[in-house]
Enzyme design. Structure first.
Site, PDB file in Angstrom:
ATOM      1  N   GLN A  72       0.821  -1.215   0.000  1.00 30.86           N
ATOM      2  CA  GLN A  72       0.000   0.000   0.000  1.00 30.86           C
ATOM      3  C   GLN A  72       0.852   1.261   0.000  1.00 30.86           C
ATOM      4  O   GLN A  72       1.872   1.333   0.688  1.00 30.86           O
ATOM      5  CB  GLN A  72      -0.886  -0.023   1.252  1.00 30.86           C
ATOM      6  CG  GLN A  72      -1.978   0.998   1.270  1.00 30.86           C
ATOM      7  CD  GLN A  72      -2.881   0.829   2.492  1.00 30.86           C
ATOM      8  OE1 GLN A  72      -2.720  -0.107   3.283  1.00 30.86           O
ATOM      9  NE2 GLN A  72      -3.811   1.737   2.655  1.00 30.86           N
TER      10      GLN A  72
ATOM     11  N   THR B 291       6.331   0.967   6.080  1.00 29.86           N
ATOM     12  CA  THR B 291       7.308   0.071   5.455  1.00 29.86           C
ATOM     13  C   THR B 291       7.380   0.286   3.954  1.00 29.86           C
ATOM     14  O   THR B 291       8.466   0.282   3.369  1.00 29.86           O
ATOM     15  CB  THR B 291       6.978  -1.405   5.795  1.00 29.86           C
ATOM     16  OG1 THR B 291       6.887  -1.519   7.218  1.00 29.86           O
ATOM     17  CG2 THR B 291       8.048  -2.348   5.295  1.00 29.86           C
ATOM     18  N   CYS B 292       6.237   0.475   3.314  1.00 33.16           N
ATOM     19  CA  CYS B 292       6.221   0.702   1.861  1.00 33.16           C
ATOM     20  C   CYS B 292       6.936   2.005   1.500  1.00 33.16           C
ATOM     21  O   CYS B 292       7.618   2.080   0.482  1.00 33.16           O
ATOM     22  CB  CYS B 292       4.784   0.722   1.337  1.00 33.16           C
ATOM     23  SG  CYS B 292       3.936  -0.859   1.522  1.00 33.16           S
ATOM     24  N   THR B 293       6.801   3.005   2.352  1.00 28.48           N
ATOM     25  CA  THR B 293       7.463   4.285   2.118  1.00 28.48           C
ATOM     26  C   THR B 293       8.979   4.134   2.269  1.00 28.48           C
ATOM     27  O   THR B 293       9.742   4.647   1.444  1.00 28.48           O
ATOM     28  CB  THR B 293       6.914   5.363   3.074  1.00 28.48           C
ATOM     29  OG1 THR B 293       5.500   5.491   2.842  1.00 28.48           O
ATOM     30  CG2 THR B 293       7.591   6.699   2.853  1.00 28.48           C
TER      31      THR B 293
ATOM     32  N   ALA C 219      10.192   2.361  -0.923  1.00 25.96           N
ATOM     33  CA  ALA C 219      10.143   3.253  -2.090  1.00 25.96           C
ATOM     34  C   ALA C 219      11.220   4.328  -2.004  1.00 25.96           C
ATOM     35  O   ALA C 219      11.880   4.643  -3.004  1.00 25.96           O
ATOM     36  CB  ALA C 219       8.758   3.889  -2.209  1.00 25.96           C
TER      37      ALA C 219
END
Length: 155
Positions: A39, A44-46, A49
């Site tokens: 998402q 964590t995704c940030t 990325a």
């Protein structure tokens, strides 16, 4: 479908954060980092990325193109891209057409609770469309570094 290292990568078509059509054919002859993440704009995704963003020049110099895929909608991808100045393409896959082809959706567990979700997975694909490396548990803070290291070990 469980993909393995050495498999031909499944073809796909999708739409990027700008609403433009994207397909695997657009990247023929290129080394590709195809990373799936749950998402936009979650902690964590940030981190993942931003690691790829911060090492974008390193990855580009190694000949890689980066594509991120999540079940989020185009508008959410656009906000994520803008907020963190992400220099790579994000594919919106709310219907899971790409996610399902790559077998990255399945049961997950958090604090003892089971649910269905996207398994954070990265496929490193060579110029011939062959999966050379699969990261099932990427090191989000050092993801670019682990990709480059693994690629050099393959050579």
């Amino acid at each position: 479908m469980i993909l393995q290292e050495g498999d031909k990568v499944p073809a796909f078509k999708g739409v990027d954060q700008n609403g433009n059509p994207v397909s695997l054919n657009d990247y023929k002859g290129q080394k590709l980092i195809l990373y799936f993440y749950p998402q936009d704009d979650t902690p964590t995704c940030t981190v993942q990325a931003c690691n790829l963003r911060d090492n974008f020049t390193l990855l580009k110099n190694e000949g890689f193109t980066i594509l991120g895929v999540s079940p989020d909608e185009i508008e959410k991808h656009k906000k994520f891209e803008s907020k963190y100045q992400l220099p790579f393409t994000l594919l919106a896959d709310p219907k899971h057409s790409i996610i399902d082809k790559y077998g990255v959706w399945g049961e997950k567990q958090l604090y003892g609770r089971k649910y269905m979700g996207l398994h954070r997975t990265t496929f490193v694909i060579d110029e011939k469309g062959i999966i050379r490396k699969i990261f099932l548990r990427p090191k989000n803070k050092q993801h670019a570094e682990e990709i480059v290291k693994a690629w050099k070990e393959l050579a």
